[in-house]
Design an enzyme around this catalytic site. Structure first.
Site, PDB file in Angstrom:
ATOM      1  N   GLY A  29       0.808  -1.219   0.000  1.00  0.00           N
ATOM      2  CA  GLY A  29       0.000   0.000   0.000  1.00  0.00           C
ATOM      3  C   GLY A  29       0.837   1.263   0.000  1.00  0.00           C
ATOM      4  N   HIS A  32       2.395   4.530  -4.998  1.00  0.00           N
ATOM      5  CA  HIS A  32       2.988   5.654  -5.727  1.00  0.00           C
ATOM      6  C   HIS A  32       3.235   5.188  -7.159  1.00  0.00           C
ATOM      7  CE1 HIS A  32       6.615   3.319  -5.239  1.00  0.00           C
ATOM      8  NE2 HIS A  32       6.523   3.397  -3.921  1.00  0.00           N
ATOM      9  N   HIS A  35       4.614   1.687  -7.906  1.00  0.00           N
ATOM     10  CA  HIS A  35       3.573   0.647  -7.954  1.00  0.00           C
ATOM     11  C   HIS A  35       2.725   0.830  -9.216  1.00  0.00           C
ATOM     12  CE1 HIS A  35       4.054   1.353  -3.459  1.00  0.00           C
ATOM     13  NE2 HIS A  35       4.373   0.085  -3.563  1.00  0.00           N
ATOM     14  N   GLU A 146      12.184  -3.959  -9.798  1.00  0.00           N
ATOM     15  CA  GLU A 146      13.639  -4.168  -9.738  1.00  0.00           C
ATOM     16  C   GLU A 146      14.278  -3.322  -8.639  1.00  0.00           C
ATOM     17  OE1 GLU A 146      15.207  -3.419 -13.633  1.00  0.00           O
ATOM     18  OE2 GLU A 146      14.403  -5.300 -14.437  1.00  0.00           O
ATOM     19  N   LYS A 147      13.545  -2.335  -8.137  1.00  0.00           N
ATOM     20  CA  LYS A 147      14.112  -1.522  -7.054  1.00  0.00           C
ATOM     21  C   LYS A 147      14.561  -2.431  -5.899  1.00  0.00           C
ATOM     22  CE  LYS A 147      12.973   1.991  -3.724  1.00  0.00           C
ATOM     23  NZ  LYS A 147      12.610   1.088  -2.612  1.00  0.00           N
ATOM     24  N   ASP A 148      13.745  -3.436  -5.617  1.00  0.00           N
ATOM     25  CA  ASP A 148      14.088  -4.419  -4.581  1.00  0.00           C
ATOM     26  C   ASP A 148      14.755  -5.603  -5.294  1.00  0.00           C
ATOM     27  OD1 ASP A 148      12.570  -3.328  -2.037  1.00  0.00           O
ATOM     28  OD2 ASP A 148      11.264  -3.028  -3.755  1.00  0.00           O
ATOM     29  N   GLN A 151      15.279  -8.940  -3.548  1.00  0.00           N
ATOM     30  CA  GLN A 151      13.966  -9.549  -3.318  1.00  0.00           C
ATOM     31  C   GLN A 151      13.448 -10.208  -4.595  1.00  0.00           C
ATOM     32  OE1 GLN A 151      10.711  -7.414  -1.140  1.00  0.00           O
ATOM     33  NE2 GLN A 151       9.835  -7.148  -3.163  1.00  0.00           N
ATOM     34  N   VAL A 174      11.329   3.099 -10.895  1.00  0.00           N
ATOM     35  CA  VAL A 174      10.744   4.403 -11.252  1.00  0.00           C
ATOM     36  C   VAL A 174      11.283   5.440 -10.276  1.00  0.00           C
ATOM     37  CG1 VAL A 174       8.620   5.721 -11.545  1.00  0.00           C
ATOM     38  CG2 VAL A 174       8.685   3.298 -12.152  1.00  0.00           C
TER      39      VAL A 174
END
Ligand code: AMP
Length: 288
Positions: A29, A32, A35, A146-148, A151, A174
């Site tokens: 949640g 932004h 997401h 891909e930011k994480d 993960q 982003v």
């Protein structure tokens, strides 16, 4: 536009699979445009898109971070609807972890360094909730940022090892116009802290530029990144690594697909970022 329905139990999602290709975008949640890019891609590729919103207690190693995590369902619902979500899935904790729940999933090797070292237990919490969500929703395609990066690599490994449903799709980082990677935690930065946090994308950019000039030595690149971060005395770097994108092991000499990973604290806020070092744009998707 019509607001997507908010569904709280997995059986309520069953009919969505009948529409054709089902996409899932798992989130916590406080949505932004990071997401949003996942939801838009899912909407372009799938016939129905479920956006799950679950602030997963099992992945927070810091209770204060869990407590402060932003929660705003109605805004998220409208945002997700605009981006193309068909339904929002907001299970409560008992739907994910019913009484007696006793299983944790642990992916070895790739989770040991970096986030795994600085956030003990975090990846087991993520792996467990993602496996549960994939089994509850049974999507054909699931979208992760891909930011994480670590993960994402872990989830791909787990999905393959446990034969979890659907394909795992990675989506580029982003960034805001100023280069800061979008994150739900950014709202907790003061103006001053936000200006300070820009040292992170600046360090990534400087490292990428050095690669563009022909630098291939990872320790030289790390020094370049560190010197940018050290110019901001209030940035507390947890790690700055140059790694193999698949194994997450540090490399000595960079190759075409090498990545840098950064985690740093600015005040009470912990931020992570990553960039492919040989990418001319640095995988940058900037908000226009
Ligand atoms: P979160 O709500 O932070 O758990 O994130 C949900 C998903 O959105 C994860 O797959 C994240 O990697 C992804 N995500 C978060 N921020 C960004 C961003 N700035 N760019 C791309 N994906 C993101």
């Amino acid at each position: 536009m019509t607001l997507p329905p908010v569904l709280t139990i997995p059986s309520a999602l069953a009919h969505l699979g009948e529409k054709g290709v089902l996409g899932l975008v798992p989130t916590m949640g406080a949505l932004h445009d990071g997401h949003g890019s996942l939801i838009r891609l899912a909407a372009a590729e799938c016939d129905a898109v479920v956006v799950s919103i679950f602030v997963n207690p099992a992945q927070f190693n810091d209770p204060a971070d869990l407590e402060r995590y932003p929660r705003r369902l109605e805004l998220d619902r409208a945002f997700a609807g605009d981006a193309g979500a068909t339904a929002i899935y907001t299970p409560d904790a008992a739907t994910i972890y019913p009484d007696g729940h006793a299983t944790r999933i642990s992916v070895s090797g790739i989770t040991e360094r970096w986030e795994g070292e600085f956030r003990p237990g975090h990846f087991d919490g993520v792996a467990t909730v993602v496996a549960i969500l994939l089994n509850q929703v049974r999507p054909d395609r699931s979208y992760f940022g891909e930011k994480d990066w670590q993960q994402l690599v872990m989830i791909r490994r787990m999905a393959e090892d446990l034969v979890l449903p659907g394909e795992i799709i990675g989506c580029p980082v982003v960034r805001d116009r100023d280069g800061l990677a979008l994150s739900s935690r950014n709202v907790r930065l003061s103006d001053e802290e936000r200006a300070t946090a820009l040292a992170i994308p600046r360090a990534l950019r400087k490292m990428r530029e050095a690669v563009g000039r022909g630098e291939t030595d990872a320790s030289a690149l790390r020094s370049i990144g560190s010197s940018v971060l050290n110019q901001e005395p209030t940035v507390r770097v947890e790690y700055l690594a140059v790694v193999d994108p698949a194994t997450l092991e540090p490399v000595e000499t960079i190759r075409a697909d090498s990545r840098t990973l950064i985690a740093a604290r600015i005040g009470a806020v912990r931020l992570i970022d990553t960039m492919k070092l040989t990418d001319s744009k640095g995988s940058m998707t900037l908000l226009s």
